[in-house]
Each structure stands twice: as C-alpha cells, then as structure tokens.
Write an enzyme that holds these catalytic residues in place. Structure first.
Site, PDB file in Angstrom:
ATOM      1  N   ARG A 174      46.172  37.370  26.943  1.00 55.60           N
ATOM      2  CA  ARG A 174      46.787  38.609  27.448  1.00 55.60           C
ATOM      3  C   ARG A 174      47.530  39.381  26.357  1.00 55.60           C
ATOM      4  O   ARG A 174      48.510  40.074  26.634  1.00 55.60           O
ATOM      5  CB  ARG A 174      47.729  38.309  28.617  1.00 55.60           C
ATOM      6  CG  ARG A 174      47.091  37.574  29.775  1.00 55.60           C
ATOM      7  CD  ARG A 174      45.985  38.386  30.446  1.00 55.60           C
ATOM      8  NE  ARG A 174      45.374  37.622  31.520  1.00 55.60           N
ATOM      9  CZ  ARG A 174      44.286  36.864  31.382  1.00 55.60           C
ATOM     10  NH1 ARG A 174      43.663  36.799  30.213  1.00 55.60           N
ATOM     11  NH2 ARG A 174      43.795  36.199  32.394  1.00 55.60           N
ATOM     12  N   SER A 225      49.694  40.727  38.443  1.00 50.93           N
ATOM     13  CA  SER A 225      50.426  39.510  38.067  1.00 50.93           C
ATOM     14  C   SER A 225      51.685  39.880  37.297  1.00 50.93           C
ATOM     15  O   SER A 225      51.632  40.620  36.318  1.00 50.93           O
ATOM     16  CB  SER A 225      49.547  38.597  37.212  1.00 50.93           C
ATOM     17  OG  SER A 225      48.422  38.163  37.940  1.00 50.93           O
ATOM     18  N   GLU A 295      54.078  39.580  32.270  1.00 51.14           N
ATOM     19  CA  GLU A 295      52.775  40.124  31.886  1.00 51.14           C
ATOM     20  C   GLU A 295      52.784  41.644  32.066  1.00 51.14           C
ATOM     21  O   GLU A 295      52.139  42.363  31.317  1.00 51.14           O
ATOM     22  CB  GLU A 295      51.673  39.503  32.720  1.00 51.14           C
ATOM     23  CG  GLU A 295      50.275  40.003  32.391  1.00 51.14           C
ATOM     24  CD  GLU A 295      49.173  39.222  33.083  1.00 51.14           C
ATOM     25  OE1 GLU A 295      48.251  39.859  33.615  1.00 51.14           O
ATOM     26  OE2 GLU A 295      49.231  37.977  33.088  1.00 51.14           O
TER      27      GLU A 295
END
Length: 302
Positions: A174, A225, A295
């Site tokens: 990520r 998320s 995130e």
C-alpha cells in the site's frame, strides 16, 4: 483567492468552483470547503493550472473519486484538483492498456475482463480511480497494482510532469515513492495484462465482487479500509477481537460488518472519525502492543 479563482475561470481549464464543500466529493460524505475546486479538462489543462499555482505560490492538493480519504471539517486551503471524468481515457492495444488517472478502477476491471485480459481481477470491487490505485499500490486477494504497472505519468510537487517506471515507484504494501520520498500525483498509467479465458476471468472477478459486497459496508458512506494490515495480523480481525465493532463517537461508527471500516451515520464530522481512529489505535496498542497505521489519507486544515 478570489483573484486566483477569476484567473482560472478565464483560462477555461475545467469546471472551477469557489468554496466548494468536499463532502460532495468523498465517499464518506465528509469534508469542509476547498477554497477552489477544479475538475481539469485534460493533462494540458493541468499544466496551465500548475503555472498559475506555482507563480502565485498557491497551496494545492489532488483528489480522485474520494475513496480512502478523510478531509478536515475546516476544508482544504488553496486549489484542489479533482481528477475525474475528464481524465478517463482508455486505449487498449493487444495486452497493454493506457488509461487516464480519473478512470474508475471497477469499470476498468470490468472492461478488461470482457476483452479476456487477465491481471486486474482483484480490483473488481475496489472503488476509486486508477490514479489513486497506482499512487497507493491498491490491492486485494494477494494481488496489487505493482504486478501489472509498466509506468505512470506523474505530476510532481514542483509542477513538472514525467514518466516513472514500475521500478522507480519502489512499491511495497500500500505504498509507493510518491507518498513521501518523491511526492507526486498519477495522471496516466500504462498497464501490462495477459491474455486469458474471458469466462474464467469474469467468474473470478464476480467472486471478488460478491465477497466485498458481503463483507464490506459500501451501502453506507465510508472511506474504505481505515488501517493498513499490521501483517501477519489483520486490522479488521484485531478490531473485532477487541470488541470494538459498533463502537460510536458522534456520527462515526465502526462497522458491524467489517472492523476495519468506519461508516458515516449521516451526520459524522471529520473530527468524529479522527477521534474514533485514535480510540481504536490506543485500544489495540493497550491490548496487543500493536501500532495501527492508517491506510486512508487524512488531509486539510488542522
């Protein structure tokens, strides 16, 4: 700022709005006003906009379709560039795809599956734009954008635009080099797919879509998320095990469907979400000694 607004209107570079509430431009439906919001008509228009921004030393921010984003209740200073429908071109040549940053990731995955092109099935249920996905190395089901990216056209924070290869993106979980070490925004991407069986690809993508629909609360306003998975642990499982599902602060609530999602019950503020994030982080650290990193991007005036 009004003078800059008038100047940008005169340039005819896109849809320009003054003091525009960003809650209308994020999937969680939260966010104060942007001083100036522009939806550019093209990459050439962005180059013109950047000349004005740099000359006037105006702060600037780029957003896509508004997922994975929490905007401050006080909004964002300066110019916000929204890369959306005007930057959604798509060119498919054999197994290679050139696609604009504003293109929907879900729509792209669907289009490629119809062509029998394999490699993006994991993204069938991921909301947001191609640009944001390349920027943050979006992924699911053990796959991510780094597996198919060839190179990306990037707007850097000094206003220059150039191509960055997959290797130069320095991808990890990520994360890309564009987030910290070499700040930049993706304008266009070239992806390399593989020829495959159309029906198998579509079936796999449908399974991924169904899984997301059953396990994630996208019927409610949310940002996606909230936390990165602190591997080998999973954020959602830790939050569920800690008994935090359903916990609420103001109008922000930890989803009862998936622990790693915070939903807007209709009147949530960014501050409600921020406080809930901090509460989760403190609780998980106290219980398990694990530090939870977000995130989602949290941006805007403090």
């Amino acid at each position: 700022m009004e003078r800059n607004y008038e100047q940008l209107i005169e340039l005819n570079v896109g849809n320009v709005k003054y003091n525009e509430p960003l809650k209308y431009h994020t999937t969680i439906k939260i966010g104060g006003p942007a001083d100036i919001l522009i939806e550019p008509y093209s990459i050439e228009a962005i180059e013109k906009i950047m000349k004005v921004i740099i000359k006037g030393e105006i702060p600037w921010t780029v957003i896509g379709r508004g997922s994975n984003l929490l905007v401050s209740d006080k909004g964002i200073e300066g110019v916000v560039l929204k890369l959306n429908k005007e930057l959604d071109h798509l060119d498919i040549h054999e197994n290679q795809v050139t696609v604009g940053a504003g293109y929907s990731l879900i729509v792209l995955a669907t289009q490629l599956s119809k062509k029998g092109l394999k490699g993006l099935e994991f993204a069938g249920g991921i909301p947001g734009s191609v640009g944001g996905a390349v920027y943050m190395n979006a992924g699911a089901h053990g796959m991510d954008l780094s597996t198919i990216l060839v190179k990306a056209k990037v707007l850097f924070d000094d206003g220059t635009i150039s191509w960055v290869t997959k290797e130069e993106m320095k991808y990890s979980y990520r994360t890309s080099v564009l987030q910290k070490k070499r700040p930049g925004i993706v304008l266009e991407a070239i992806l390399q797919l593989e020829a495959g069986d159309k029906h198998s690809i579509q079936n796999e993508m449908q399974v991924n879509k169904d899984y997301r629909k059953e396990t994630q609360p996208w019927s409610n306003p949310c940002a996606g998320s909230i936390f990165r998975n602190p591997l080998p642990e999973y954020a959602g499982k830790l939050i569920e095990t800690a008994g935090l599902k359903g916990y609420t602060i103001g109008g922000a609530k930890i989803s009862e469907l998936h622990g790693n999602f915070i939903v807007n019950n209709g009147n949530a503020s960014a501050e409600d979400v921020r406080r809930l994030i901090q509460y989760i982080q403190q609780t998980i650290y106290d219980l398990y000694g694990i530090r939870m990193e977000t995130e989602i991007e949290i941006i805007g005036r403090k």
